[in-house]
Design an enzyme around this catalytic site. Structure first.
Site, PDB file in Angstrom:
ATOM      1  N   GLY A   1       0.836  -1.208   0.000  1.00  0.00           N
ATOM      2  CA  GLY A   1       0.000   0.000   0.000  1.00  0.00           C
ATOM      3  C   GLY A   1       0.866   1.250   0.000  1.00  0.00           C
ATOM      4  O   GLY A   1       1.848   1.319   0.729  1.00  0.00           O
TER       5      GLY A   1
ATOM      6  N   GLY B   1      15.501  10.714  -0.415  1.00  0.00           N
ATOM      7  CA  GLY B   1      16.548  10.614   0.606  1.00  0.00           C
ATOM      8  C   GLY B   1      17.594   9.573   0.225  1.00  0.00           C
ATOM      9  O   GLY B   1      18.801   9.806   0.359  1.00  0.00           O
TER      10      GLY B   1
ATOM     11  N   VAL C   1      14.574  12.859  -8.972  1.00  0.00           N
ATOM     12  CA  VAL C   1      13.786  13.005  -7.740  1.00  0.00           C
ATOM     13  C   VAL C   1      13.528  14.482  -7.411  1.00  0.00           C
ATOM     14  O   VAL C   1      13.184  14.822  -6.276  1.00  0.00           O
ATOM     15  CB  VAL C   1      14.457  12.282  -6.547  1.00  0.00           C
TER      16      VAL C   1
ATOM     17  N   ARG D   1       0.779  -5.019  -5.673  1.00  0.00           N
ATOM     18  CA  ARG D   1       0.609  -6.253  -4.897  1.00  0.00           C
ATOM     19  C   ARG D   1       1.005  -7.369  -5.861  1.00  0.00           C
ATOM     20  O   ARG D   1       0.520  -7.422  -6.985  1.00  0.00           O
ATOM     21  CB  ARG D   1      -0.854  -6.439  -4.472  1.00  0.00           C
TER      22      ARG D   1
ATOM     23  N   ASP E   1       4.708  -4.758   6.258  1.00  0.00           N
ATOM     24  CA  ASP E   1       5.090  -6.112   6.692  1.00  0.00           C
ATOM     25  C   ASP E   1       5.359  -7.065   5.533  1.00  0.00           C
ATOM     26  O   ASP E   1       6.361  -7.780   5.517  1.00  0.00           O
ATOM     27  CB  ASP E   1       3.930  -6.743   7.488  1.00  0.00           C
TER      28      ASP E   1
ATOM     29  N   THR F   1       3.912   3.063   5.412  1.00  0.00           N
ATOM     30  CA  THR F   1       2.484   2.721   5.476  1.00  0.00           C
ATOM     31  C   THR F   1       1.768   3.739   6.353  1.00  0.00           C
ATOM     32  O   THR F   1       2.364   4.242   7.309  1.00  0.00           O
ATOM     33  CB  THR F   1       2.245   1.302   6.047  1.00  0.00           C
TER      34      THR F   1
ATOM     35  N   ASP G   1      -0.642   2.958   8.228  1.00  0.00           N
ATOM     36  CA  ASP G   1      -1.293   2.227   9.330  1.00  0.00           C
ATOM     37  C   ASP G   1      -0.543   2.288  10.656  1.00  0.00           C
ATOM     38  O   ASP G   1      -1.096   1.953  11.692  1.00  0.00           O
ATOM     39  CB  ASP G   1      -1.482   0.753   8.935  1.00  0.00           C
TER      40      ASP G   1
ATOM     41  N   ASP H   1       1.617   0.279  11.730  1.00  0.00           N
ATOM     42  CA  ASP H   1       1.509  -1.068  12.296  1.00  0.00           C
ATOM     43  C   ASP H   1       2.797  -1.879  12.147  1.00  0.00           C
ATOM     44  O   ASP H   1       2.783  -3.095  12.258  1.00  0.00           O
ATOM     45  CB  ASP H   1       0.348  -1.829  11.627  1.00  0.00           C
TER      46      ASP H   1
ATOM     47  N   ARG I   1     -18.193  16.667  11.961  1.00  0.00           N
ATOM     48  CA  ARG I   1     -18.684  17.212  13.231  1.00  0.00           C
ATOM     49  C   ARG I   1     -19.583  18.437  12.994  1.00  0.00           C
ATOM     50  O   ARG I   1     -20.648  18.560  13.598  1.00  0.00           O
ATOM     51  CB  ARG I   1     -17.505  17.606  14.126  1.00  0.00           C
TER      52      ARG I   1
ATOM     53  N   ARG J   1      -5.645  -1.220   9.388  1.00  0.00           N
ATOM     54  CA  ARG J   1      -5.607  -2.702   9.432  1.00  0.00           C
ATOM     55  C   ARG J   1      -5.864  -3.181  10.854  1.00  0.00           C
ATOM     56  O   ARG J   1      -6.920  -2.925  11.398  1.00  0.00           O
ATOM     57  CB  ARG J   1      -4.279  -3.220   8.869  1.00  0.00           C
TER      58      ARG J   1
ATOM     59  N   HIS K   1      -9.586   5.272   0.983  1.00  0.00           N
ATOM     60  CA  HIS K   1      -8.275   5.628   0.420  1.00  0.00           C
ATOM     61  C   HIS K   1      -7.983   7.117   0.381  1.00  0.00           C
ATOM     62  O   HIS K   1      -6.849   7.496   0.076  1.00  0.00           O
ATOM     63  CB  HIS K   1      -8.131   5.018  -0.979  1.00  0.00           C
TER      64      HIS K   1
HETATM   65  P1  ADP Z   1       2.570  -4.313   2.703  1.00  0.00           P
HETATM   66  O1  ADP Z   1       3.998  -4.345   2.297  1.00  0.00           O
HETATM   67  O2  ADP Z   1       1.998  -2.933   2.673  1.00  0.00           O
HETATM   68  O3  ADP Z   1       2.325  -5.078   3.988  1.00  0.00           O
HETATM   69  P2  ADP Z   1       1.554  -6.585   1.205  1.00  0.00           P
HETATM   70  O4  ADP Z   1       1.312  -7.424   2.401  1.00  0.00           O
HETATM   71  O5  ADP Z   1       0.550  -6.618   0.097  1.00  0.00           O
HETATM   72  O6  ADP Z   1       1.716  -5.041   1.563  1.00  0.00           O
HETATM   73  O7  ADP Z   1       2.979  -6.995   0.621  1.00  0.00           O
HETATM   74  C1  ADP Z   1       3.489  -6.327  -0.514  1.00  0.00           C
HETATM   75  C2  ADP Z   1       4.145  -7.326  -1.419  1.00  0.00           C
HETATM   76  O8  ADP Z   1       5.257  -7.940  -0.735  1.00  0.00           O
HETATM   77  C3  ADP Z   1       3.281  -8.500  -1.856  1.00  0.00           C
HETATM   78  O9  ADP Z   1       2.378  -8.183  -2.897  1.00  0.00           O
HETATM   79  C4  ADP Z   1       4.347  -9.482  -2.280  1.00  0.00           C
HETATM   80  O10 ADP Z   1       4.867  -9.147  -3.550  1.00  0.00           O
HETATM   81  C5  ADP Z   1       5.444  -9.273  -1.235  1.00  0.00           C
HETATM   82  N1  ADP Z   1       5.307 -10.255  -0.141  1.00  0.00           N
HETATM   83  C6  ADP Z   1       4.362 -10.305   0.814  1.00  0.00           C
HETATM   84  N2  ADP Z   1       4.535 -11.370   1.633  1.00  0.00           N
HETATM   85  C7  ADP Z   1       5.627 -12.020   1.186  1.00  0.00           C
HETATM   86  C8  ADP Z   1       6.334 -13.210   1.596  1.00  0.00           C
HETATM   87  N3  ADP Z   1       5.923 -13.947   2.626  1.00  0.00           N
HETATM   88  N4  ADP Z   1       7.429 -13.571   0.895  1.00  0.00           N
HETATM   89  C9  ADP Z   1       7.842 -12.851  -0.165  1.00  0.00           C
HETATM   90  N5  ADP Z   1       7.228 -11.732  -0.604  1.00  0.00           N
HETATM   91  C10 ADP Z   1       6.134 -11.320   0.043  1.00  0.00           C
END
Ligand code: ADP
Length: 319
Positions: A11, A22, A57, A72, A103, A125, A127, A129, A154, A171, A249
């Site tokens: 995202g 940077g 940049v 994704r 993550d 992100t 989030d 998180d 409001r 999330r 979004h």
């Molecule tokens: P975010 O990075 O925001 O958490 P996603 O969870 O969609 O978003 O992860 C982004 C991309 O990272 C995924 O579309 C995929 O290409 C890659 N990815 C996610 N999980 C894994 C994994 N376990 N191993 C390898 N690549 C991964």
């Protein structure tokens, strides 16, 4: 190392551009070459890789989103697909890769590192998180956007003695909702870190109106409940018109606030420093105002994200 690559994945978040800038500017200052990978891991496998210059940049620090694009690409969990990515990186003689994302993107970066290609992760992100950092790039901009939306709702709620249920992103993390609720002066919140019942919520809203309140605002973290159903249930029980608004979004876009630009710039520069020192498989964070780095897998698996229970308790006393 002589050449580094950079990509944004998952995202998007405001401030990613500042982080890319940077990395690029610091690397060039240090005498390294930089290659931009377009559209995240998908572009990495499709060889969408271009050399970046200082001017590549220019004028992006003010812009939301990511000029490199994001994607994704679940296929990246497959080792054979990642081998193709590593081949493409080697073809361009790239020695290391900076990955800006959440993550999921960190998992991809860790896998590449394990398979012999050194990566550094930056937390991008809205989030907030990501483990191993107090704040993520994009969070404060999204917070500002959410608060502005609450302020607007409001005004109209107050005029019409209406109840507003507002769904906020995050999330599984309630930071955005909790902080937006406090800044927006919201009465009620539903967040993943704290349990709630609909019955208690309705009783509290009734009490508020009995005390003479003109309106009520309920903030809810996404995935906690169906906000339209919650609005219907509140309206049926409290007998005040209740509307649900999903901010969605809208919270991901917009020009980054200064903090996100500064954080992105600092983390981008730090990523280059770490690579020059030979670090890999690390993720960058800011903790107590200082830049830090942790093992990516350790951060994902073992670190806890602290929840600000004091702020939650304060918020409850302000209602
Ligand atoms: P975010 O990075 O925001 O958490 P996603 O969870 O969609 O978003 O992860 C982004 C991309 O990272 C995924 O579309 C995929 O290409 C890659 N990815 C996610 N999980 C894994 C994994 N376990 N191993 C390898 N690549 C991964």
């Amino acid at each position: 190392i002589k050449k580094i690559g950079i990509l944004t994945s998952g995202g998007d978040a405001p401030g990613m551009n500042a982080a890319i800038r940077g990395v690029v500017r610091t690397a060039l200052t240090e005498g390294l070459e930089v290659f931009g990978v377009y559209d995240g891991y998908l572009g990495l496998c499709e060889d969408k890789i271009t050399k970046l210059e200082r001017s590549s940049v220019s004028d992006i620090i003010t812009r939301g989103g990511t000029f490199l694009g994001s994607a994704r690409f679940p296929e990246f969990k497959d080792k054979a697909v990642r081998q193709k990515a590593i081949e493409n990186l080697k073809k361009h003689q790239i020695d290391a890769l900076v990955v800006i994302g959440g993550d999921g993107s960190y998992m991809g970066a860790m896998r590449l590192t394990e398979e012999g290609f050194p990566c550094i992760g930056l937390p991008g992100t809205i989030d907030n998180d990501i483990r191993g950092t107090d704040y993520t790039i994009g969070y404060f901009t999204a917070l500002s956007t959410a608060v502005e939306a609450i302020d607007r709702l409001r005004d109209t709620c107050s005029s019409h003695h209406r109840i507003s249920v507002i769904e906020i992103m995050g999330r599984d993390c309630g930071d955005l909702t909790l902080n937006a609720a406090v800044a927006g002066g919201c009465e009620f919140m539903i967040i993943p870190e704290m349990s709630y019942t609909k019955e208690d919520l309705i009783e509290e809203i009734k009490l508020g109106f009995a005390k003479g309140k003109k309106h009520a605002i309920v903030t809810v973290t996404e995935h906690m409940c169906d906000v339209n159903q919650l609005a219907a249930d509140i309206e049926a029980a409290v007998h005040h018109e209740t509307r649900a608004t999903v901010l969605g979004h809208v919270q991901r876009g917009g020009s980054p606030v200064p903090y996100d630009r500064i954080l992105g710039s600092r983390m981008g520069a730090y990523a280059v420093e770490l690579l020059k020192l030979g670090h890999a498989g690390r993720c960058v964070g800011v903790q107590n105002g200082k830049l830090v780095h942790h093992d990516i897998i350790d951060a994902i698996n073992n670190m806890k994200r602290p929840f600000d229970v004091d702020l939650y308790n304060t918020a409850k006393r302000l209602f």
